[in-house]
Design a protein around this motif. Structure first.
Motif, mmCIF file in Angstrom:
data_model
loop_
_atom_site.group_PDB
_atom_site.id
_atom_site.type_symbol
_atom_site.label_atom_id
_atom_site.label_comp_id
_atom_site.label_asym_id
_atom_site.label_seq_id
_atom_site.Cartn_x
_atom_site.Cartn_y
_atom_site.Cartn_z
ATOM 1 N N ASP A 44 38.073 42.676 51.828
ATOM 2 C CA ASP A 44 38.749 43.468 50.794
ATOM 3 C C ASP A 44 40.085 42.831 50.424
ATOM 4 O O ASP A 44 40.742 42.226 51.284
ATOM 5 N N TYR A 46 43.022 44.046 50.132
ATOM 6 C CA TYR A 46 44.221 44.456 50.880
ATOM 7 C C TYR A 46 44.508 43.528 52.061
ATOM 8 O O TYR A 46 45.629 43.471 52.559
ATOM 9 N N THR A 129 37.787 55.053 46.699
ATOM 10 C CA THR A 129 38.992 54.702 45.932
ATOM 11 C C THR A 129 38.737 54.881 44.430
ATOM 12 O O THR A 129 39.579 55.423 43.696
ATOM 13 N N GLY A 175 35.975 38.332 34.930
ATOM 14 C CA GLY A 175 36.215 36.895 34.831
ATOM 15 C C GLY A 175 34.927 36.129 34.562
ATOM 16 O O GLY A 175 34.153 35.890 35.480
ATOM 17 N N CYS A 240 45.856 51.356 41.149
ATOM 18 C CA CYS A 240 45.050 51.188 42.354
ATOM 19 C C CYS A 240 45.365 49.863 43.032
ATOM 20 O O CYS A 240 45.499 49.783 44.246
ATOM 21 N N LEU A 242 46.853 45.437 42.276
ATOM 22 C CA LEU A 242 47.493 44.443 41.394
ATOM 23 C C LEU A 242 47.101 43.054 41.876
ATOM 24 O O LEU A 242 47.949 42.215 42.162
ATOM 25 N N ILE A 243 45.802 42.819 41.936
ATOM 26 C CA ILE A 243 45.314 41.625 42.636
ATOM 27 C C ILE A 243 45.809 40.329 41.998
ATOM 28 O O ILE A 243 45.962 39.322 42.679
ATOM 29 N N ASN A 326 33.858 35.959 43.810
ATOM 30 C CA ASN A 326 32.821 36.865 44.310
ATOM 31 C C ASN A 326 32.131 37.569 43.150
ATOM 32 O O ASN A 326 32.653 37.648 42.036
HETATM 33 P P1 NDP Z 1 36.727 43.164 43.873
HETATM 34 O O1 NDP Z 1 35.385 43.227 44.496
HETATM 35 O O2 NDP Z 1 36.872 43.682 42.503
HETATM 36 O O3 NDP Z 1 37.235 41.672 43.957
HETATM 37 C C1 NDP Z 1 38.447 41.274 43.415
HETATM 38 C C2 NDP Z 1 38.303 40.864 41.952
HETATM 39 O O4 NDP Z 1 39.573 40.856 41.346
HETATM 40 C C3 NDP Z 1 37.808 39.454 41.734
HETATM 41 O O5 NDP Z 1 36.417 39.338 41.842
HETATM 42 C C4 NDP Z 1 38.280 39.175 40.329
HETATM 43 O O6 NDP Z 1 37.307 39.666 39.405
HETATM 44 C C5 NDP Z 1 39.518 40.061 40.197
HETATM 45 N N1 NDP Z 1 40.710 39.215 40.075
HETATM 46 C C6 NDP Z 1 41.217 38.371 40.993
HETATM 47 N N2 NDP Z 1 42.300 37.752 40.510
HETATM 48 C C7 NDP Z 1 42.473 38.213 39.249
HETATM 49 C C8 NDP Z 1 43.418 37.942 38.223
HETATM 50 N N3 NDP Z 1 44.409 37.052 38.412
HETATM 51 N N4 NDP Z 1 43.309 38.600 37.052
HETATM 52 C C9 NDP Z 1 42.312 39.482 36.869
HETATM 53 N N5 NDP Z 1 41.374 39.772 37.799
HETATM 54 C C10 NDP Z 1 41.470 39.140 38.970
HETATM 55 O O7 NDP Z 1 37.767 43.936 44.801
HETATM 56 P P2 NDP Z 1 37.827 45.500 45.096
HETATM 57 O O8 NDP Z 1 36.919 46.221 44.180
HETATM 58 O O9 NDP Z 1 37.642 45.681 46.553
HETATM 59 O O10 NDP Z 1 39.334 45.889 44.755
HETATM 60 C C11 NDP Z 1 39.777 46.038 43.406
HETATM 61 C C12 NDP Z 1 41.241 46.454 43.413
HETATM 62 O O11 NDP Z 1 41.396 47.718 44.055
HETATM 63 C C13 NDP Z 1 42.169 45.482 44.155
HETATM 64 O O12 NDP Z 1 43.369 45.350 43.435
HETATM 65 C C14 NDP Z 1 42.426 46.202 45.462
HETATM 66 O O13 NDP Z 1 43.627 45.800 46.065
HETATM 67 C C15 NDP Z 1 42.458 47.631 44.992
HETATM 68 N N6 NDP Z 1 42.234 48.641 46.040
HETATM 69 C C16 NDP Z 1 43.192 49.598 46.225
HETATM 70 C C17 NDP Z 1 43.049 50.612 47.136
HETATM 71 C C18 NDP Z 1 44.095 51.656 47.243
HETATM 72 O O14 NDP Z 1 44.092 52.420 48.204
HETATM 73 N N7 NDP Z 1 45.007 51.769 46.302
HETATM 74 C C19 NDP Z 1 41.855 50.662 48.015
HETATM 75 C C20 NDP Z 1 40.853 49.640 47.713
HETATM 76 C C21 NDP Z 1 41.060 48.672 46.756
HETATM 77 P P3 NDP Z 1 37.122 38.969 37.956
HETATM 78 O O15 NDP Z 1 36.614 37.587 38.238
HETATM 79 O O16 NDP Z 1 36.153 39.846 37.289
HETATM 80 O O17 NDP Z 1 38.469 38.977 37.337
#
Ligand code: NDP
Length: 337
Positions: A44, A46, A129, A175, A240, A242-243, A326
């Motif tokens: 994940d 986090y 979430t 992406g 949620c 800010l990856i 992924n």
């Molecule tokens: P994902 O399975 O969605 O994997 C992460 C994805 O983020 C990547 O596949 C990519 O998708 C995208 N990404 C990575 N870098 C970038 C970028 N620079 N710009 C845009 N997109 C990007 O992860 P999750 O579903 O597990 O998590 C999604 C979000 O939820 C995360 O931010 C995570 O931290 C957050 N989260 C928060 C929780 C909370 O308690 N607040 C709990 C669980 C998750 P793509 O190639 O499509 O851009």
């Protein structure tokens, strides 16, 4: 017992050198303890935060400690009255093949559970979430427009599907073309836009002719820059994740847009609310388990997983996840079920 420990702290994107694989003997459980064999390990976003020094909303992993992570495990031996050998449990063993623990925080998976690994994805923390952030903060209403990025990921795919069940028009951002096709075909997004394209902002405007009522924030960065001019009056923004910034060091480049942004929040009465899912288990988990369980059984919510074979591949799996390589919920198969 093979285990992956934090070897050094990354600056920027993590590398293989930040992790170290170790072997230790497997110990026997004492009275009141269970021996768990990890079957599935969840990867994940986090986890990147836990590799940094200093506290965030949770303490960091210390150097030399096992990386943290949610797991589905088989009880191999038990001297605990509540667990029998053979039980499948959801726990938090982290990146290791075996763990001896006292049973606290373990939850047995019900016998009729569809796929054990779903306990780490659509029916586990990421699905929960999506559910809480969307329903409790996003408050979707029929006919509204919802936008979510990382739209094929564990959280984003569930957000899009639940929003659609609530009558929203859903626009995903992902992406690459392949992910966008999957977002539309598998997760029912009306449109999905590729954030690698330079004209993302113009495309988003065209895809959201009535503006955006809910922006479920997973990524930040340039996606957020494209979204915020389109937010409607009384829009809701559950924050949620800010990856896009997790590997960033320092404040980043560019002009300071904060005054413009806060001006929009004020004038358009936008509600921006962050949340951390661990706060919501007590009050909302039962609703989620019932409702999401039904949607998944009925086929109204689809899940996509990417299985990675072997614990040794976990470091690369996390590196790839943070780089968007992924497709769907990333789960490491550590040992046979
Ligand atoms: P994902 O399975 O969605 O994997 C992460 C994805 O983020 C990547 O596949 C990519 O998708 C995208 N990404 C990575 N870098 C970038 C970028 N620079 N710009 C845009 N997109 C990007 O992860 P999750 O579903 O597990 O998590 C999604 C979000 O939820 C995360 O931010 C995570 O931290 C957050 N989260 C928060 C929780 C909370 O308690 N607040 C709990 C669980 C998750 P793509 O190639 O499509 O851009």
């Amino acid at each position: 017992n093979r285990r992956v420990v934090l070897n050094s702290r990354p600056s920027g994107a993590p590398t293989r050198d930040n992790f170290r694989i170790e072997e230790q003997p497997v110990t026997e459980p004492a009275q009141g303890e269970v021996l768990l064999r990890t079957v599935y390990l969840s990867l994940d976003p986090y986890m990147r935060g836990r590799m940094n020094e200093g506290p965030s909303y949770a303490p960091p992993v210390e150097l030399g400690e096992v990386m943290v992570g949610g797991t589905v495990s088989r009880v191999e031996a038990s001297r605990h009255p509540d667990f029998q050998p053979g039980d499948l449990v959801l726990g938090y063993s982290g990146w290791q093949e075996y763990e001896v623990c006292d049973g606290s925080g373990l939850n047995k998976l019900p016998a009729q559970f569809p796929h054990p690994s779903y306990a780490l994805g659509v029916l586990g923390m990421p699905g929960f979430t999506a559910y809480v952030g969307l329903l409790d903060i996003g408050a979707p209403k029929g006919g509204e427009t919802l936008v979510v990025a990382a739209a094929t990921g564990a959280v984003g795919s569930a957000v899009g599907q639940i929003a659609k069940l609530k009558g929203c028009r859903t626009v995903g951002i992902a992406g690459g073309e392949e992910k966008c096709r999957i977002a539309v075909e598998e997760f029912g997004f009306e449109r999905c836009l590729d954030h690698h394209r330079a004209d993302l902002a113009a495309q988003l405007k065209e895809a959201c002719p009535k503006g955006i009522d809910i922006y479920y924030e997973n990524v930040g960065g340039k996606v957020f820059q494209a979204v915020w001019p389109l937010l409607n009056q009384h829009a809701r923004v559950p924050v949620c994740g800010l990856i896009a910034h997790y590997n960033q060091f320092g404040p980043g480049e560019g002009p300071d847009r904060l005054p413009l942004l806060m001006g929009a929040v004020l004038a358009r009465r936008i509600r921006v609310q962050g949340f951390i899912i661990s706060d919501h288990y007590e009050t909302r988990l039962a609703d989620f388990t019932r409702e999401m369980g039904q949607w998944v059984r009925d086929g109204q919510v689809q899940a996509r997983e990417q299985l990675i074979e072997g614990l040794d591949q976990a470091p690369q799996g996390l590196i790839d996840l943070l780089a968007g390589k992924n497709l769907g919920k990333v789960v490491v198969r550590v040992s046979p079920q």
